[in-house]
Design an enzyme around this catalytic site. Structure first.
Site, PDB file in Angstrom:
ATOM      1  N   SER A 271      40.068 -42.573  22.232  1.00 50.83           N
ATOM      2  CA  SER A 271      40.106 -41.482  21.264  1.00 50.83           C
ATOM      3  C   SER A 271      39.831 -42.044  19.876  1.00 50.83           C
ATOM      4  O   SER A 271      39.648 -43.250  19.690  1.00 50.83           O
ATOM      5  CB  SER A 271      41.478 -40.791  21.275  1.00 50.83           C
ATOM      6  OG  SER A 271      42.482 -41.683  20.792  1.00 50.83           O
ATOM      7  N   LYS A 272      39.808 -41.163  18.883  1.00 51.19           N
ATOM      8  CA  LYS A 272      39.478 -41.567  17.523  1.00 51.19           C
ATOM      9  C   LYS A 272      40.467 -42.580  16.954  1.00 51.19           C
ATOM     10  O   LYS A 272      40.129 -43.330  16.045  1.00 51.19           O
ATOM     11  CB  LYS A 272      39.409 -40.330  16.619  1.00 51.19           C
ATOM     12  CG  LYS A 272      38.226 -39.423  16.925  1.00 51.19           C
ATOM     13  CD  LYS A 272      38.178 -38.232  15.987  1.00 51.19           C
ATOM     14  CE  LYS A 272      36.979 -37.337  16.282  1.00 51.19           C
ATOM     15  NZ  LYS A 272      36.938 -36.156  15.386  1.00 51.19           N
ATOM     16  N   ARG A 273      41.684 -42.579  17.479  1.00 50.28           N
ATOM     17  CA  ARG A 273      42.664 -43.535  16.937  1.00 50.28           C
ATOM     18  C   ARG A 273      42.280 -44.975  17.263  1.00 50.28           C
ATOM     19  O   ARG A 273      42.808 -45.914  16.666  1.00 50.28           O
ATOM     20  CB  ARG A 273      44.068 -43.218  17.468  1.00 50.28           C
ATOM     21  CG  ARG A 273      44.285 -43.544  18.926  1.00 50.28           C
ATOM     22  CD  ARG A 273      45.728 -43.315  19.338  1.00 50.28           C
ATOM     23  NE  ARG A 273      45.978 -43.626  20.732  1.00 50.28           N
ATOM     24  CZ  ARG A 273      45.735 -42.801  21.734  1.00 50.28           C
ATOM     25  NH1 ARG A 273      45.222 -41.606  21.490  1.00 50.28           N
ATOM     26  NH2 ARG A 273      45.994 -43.150  22.986  1.00 50.28           N
ATOM     27  N   HIS A 274      41.372 -45.147  18.206  1.00 51.15           N
ATOM     28  CA  HIS A 274      40.909 -46.495  18.555  1.00 51.15           C
ATOM     29  C   HIS A 274      39.732 -46.942  17.698  1.00 51.15           C
ATOM     30  O   HIS A 274      39.189 -48.019  17.894  1.00 51.15           O
ATOM     31  CB  HIS A 274      40.517 -46.552  20.031  1.00 51.15           C
ATOM     32  CG  HIS A 274      41.658 -46.310  20.967  1.00 51.15           C
ATOM     33  ND1 HIS A 274      41.716 -45.223  21.813  1.00 51.15           N
ATOM     34  CD2 HIS A 274      42.801 -47.018  21.184  1.00 51.15           C
ATOM     35  CE1 HIS A 274      42.834 -45.270  22.523  1.00 51.15           C
ATOM     36  NE2 HIS A 274      43.511 -46.342  22.156  1.00 51.15           N
ATOM     37  N   GLY A 275      39.344 -46.102  16.743  1.00 54.22           N
ATOM     38  CA  GLY A 275      38.205 -46.446  15.888  1.00 54.22           C
ATOM     39  C   GLY A 275      36.986 -45.650  16.304  1.00 54.22           C
ATOM     40  O   GLY A 275      37.084 -44.525  16.794  1.00 54.22           O
TER      41      GLY A 275
END
Length: 485
Positions: free
Chosen positions: A249-253
């Site tokens: 997801s976006k939290r992983h970059g």
């Protein structure tokens, strides 16, 4: 004829509700590699029947991402929004054969029943009440203008089975599958209907997609059976997880192909990286001494790819590994191949080089060994390609804070201006002789000169840099040492 006996036809079918995601790009790549390996056909289909969320901008982003990765398609792009008549005709066939029925339950009624089922600890699912209506009753209510969806009549007993090229034989109890919607009340097809209708109409032999679709497959198998059509070969590829082993997801970059392109990733490096996420070439991918290879050209991947190499375990996205691939490809590329990619970075940065074509290629060859990203050529390396560049404040503070060093560098410029031969040996000899004359260590002048000439504290050999920049530029920049802020 069974699907795997035909010339393979595969597809990538993204939904334009977002940019091309890493997982989608990997799915597209596996389909593309399979088609190219087998001499098959790779088809691009845009599943854009979610009219509220789909956009032309996202379609453009998907196509641009695929082109950037070098994945050309043989047919398409086809747009589901332009194929609605096919889906309705396919639904009519299942209605006529008794495999589908009209459902008149309203959205509010369905939500109330699902909430009640949840409250009582039951699995919320459609209870099939409209399945019990007679054809005459359904026809009367339809004629009266009552809104209705069309549902598939899942067999009440038994199981739905299919063989998966990755996960083997899979079986789902029919009693666990609710009667799913084929057509909404407005006539728009659901994913389950449109994907089957398209895959049949386009003659798909293999369905290669993410493992998150496994739960959808029995519903699609039932439709194939209802339509009297042979099944394609299903191959569900493992998911891609973040470093913490959770769904990417976006939290992983960065998660979109566009973001990686903007980070300065070389397309072939990204393709190589993606190709090894959930797939292994096996023994064919080892070196002569038995070690695993990691660098595979596109031709290598095409030659070696097979469904047998797809793993069942989820893949983990490792951005450090991607950075390693990127540096390896940048170092291996000849300057002529890197130049078009670097020019894109320069245009984006508003930079225009002021050196000759030959000088630019020589400078690329000099600095590419230190590049981690194409971005470096439009940031840290600008001094090699023109006279408009910035200085790293930390480098200036560390090596040019002493005003006497600045003054000596400016004075040393005259020594370089007087050289009749300007090569690595003579430039080094001139600096060391000057340092000895002034009674100081050569290192202070080398470090200071490196910052003055490149704006950075780290660079290739100073004397290689001098030769690359040329005598006039070296002299001019050294003379301006005292003016650096």
């Amino acid at each position: 004829m069974h699907a795997d006996k035909k010339t393979p036809r595969v597809r990538f079918a993204p939904s334009p509700t977002g940019y091309l995601h890493v997982g989608g790009a990997r799915t597209a790549l596996f389909n593309w590699l399979f088609a190219r390996h087998t001499g098959g056909t790779f088809i691009l289909r845009i599943e854009d029947t979610d009219f509220e969320r789909s956009s032309a901008e996202m379609v453009t982003g998907i196509l641009d991402g695929m082109r950037w990765l070098g994945m050309d398609w043989d047919e398409g792009p086809f747009y589901q929004s332009q194929r609605l008549d096919l889906y309705r005709a396919t639904a009519d066939k299942m209605l006529a054969s008794g495999h589908a029925y009209f459902c008149f339950c309203t959205k509010d009624e369905l939500e109330q029943r699902r909430a009640a089922a949840t409250t009582s600890g039951q699995t919320p699912r459609y209870d099939g009440r409209c399945r019990k209506l007679s054809p005459e009753e359904s026809a009367r209510r339809r004629a009266a203008g009552e809104a209705a969806t069309l549902r598939f009549a899942v067999p009440a007993t038994g199981a739905t089975r299919f063989d998966d090229a990755v996960f083997g034989a899979l079986e789902f109890a029919n009693e666990e599958l609710e009667d799913f919607v084929l057509l909404r009340s407005d006539g728009i097809p659901t994913y389950h209907l449109s994907v089957v209708a398209d895959d049949l109409d386009m003659g798909m032999t293999h369905i290669i997609r993410g493992a998150d679709h496994i739960s959808n497959t029995p519903k699609q198998v039932l439709q194939y059976q209802a339509l009297g059509a042979p099944l394609p070969v299903f191959a569900h590829v493992p998911l891609i997880l973040g470093p913490d082993k959770t769904r990417l997801s976006k939290r992983h970059g960065a998660t979109s192909v566009t973001a990686y392109r903007e980070m300065g990733i070389v397309p072939e490096a990204f393709r190589n990286f993606l190709g090894l996420l959930g797939w292994s070439p096996g023994a064919a991918g080892k070196t002569a001494d038995g070690k695993d290879r990691e660098i595979f050209s596109s031709d290598d991947l095409v030659q070696l790819f097979s469904l047998d190499g797809i793993t069942r375990s989820n893949a983990v996205l490792d951005n450090d590994k991607l950075a390693w691939f990127n540096t390896e490809y940048i170092r291996a590329y000849p300057a002529e191949r890197l130049l078009p990619l670097i020019e894109q970075e320069w245009r984006a940065a508003g930079f225009t080089p002021t050196r000759s074509a030959q000088e630019i290629l020589a400078a690329i060859d000099l600095v590419k060994q230190r590049a981690r990203s194409l971005k470096d050529f439009s940031t840290a390396f600008l001094a090699y390609f023109g006279d408009e560049f910035s200085f790293d404040p930390a480098a200036v503070a560390k090596f040019l804070s002493d005003v006497s060093v600045r003054a000596l560098l400016a004075e040393m410029a005259s020594r370089y201006a007087a050289l009749e031969v300007f090569d690595e040996a003579t430039t080094e000899q001139a600096l060391r002789a000057f340092a000895e004359e002034k009674g100081m260590k050569a290192g202070a002048l080398i470090n200071g000169a490196r910052v003055v000439l490149t704006g950075q504290a780290v660079a290739p050999s100073l004397f290689m840099v001098m030769v690359c920049l040329g005598q006039s530029r070296v002299v001019a920049r050294l003379r301006a040492a005292q003016a650096i802020a």
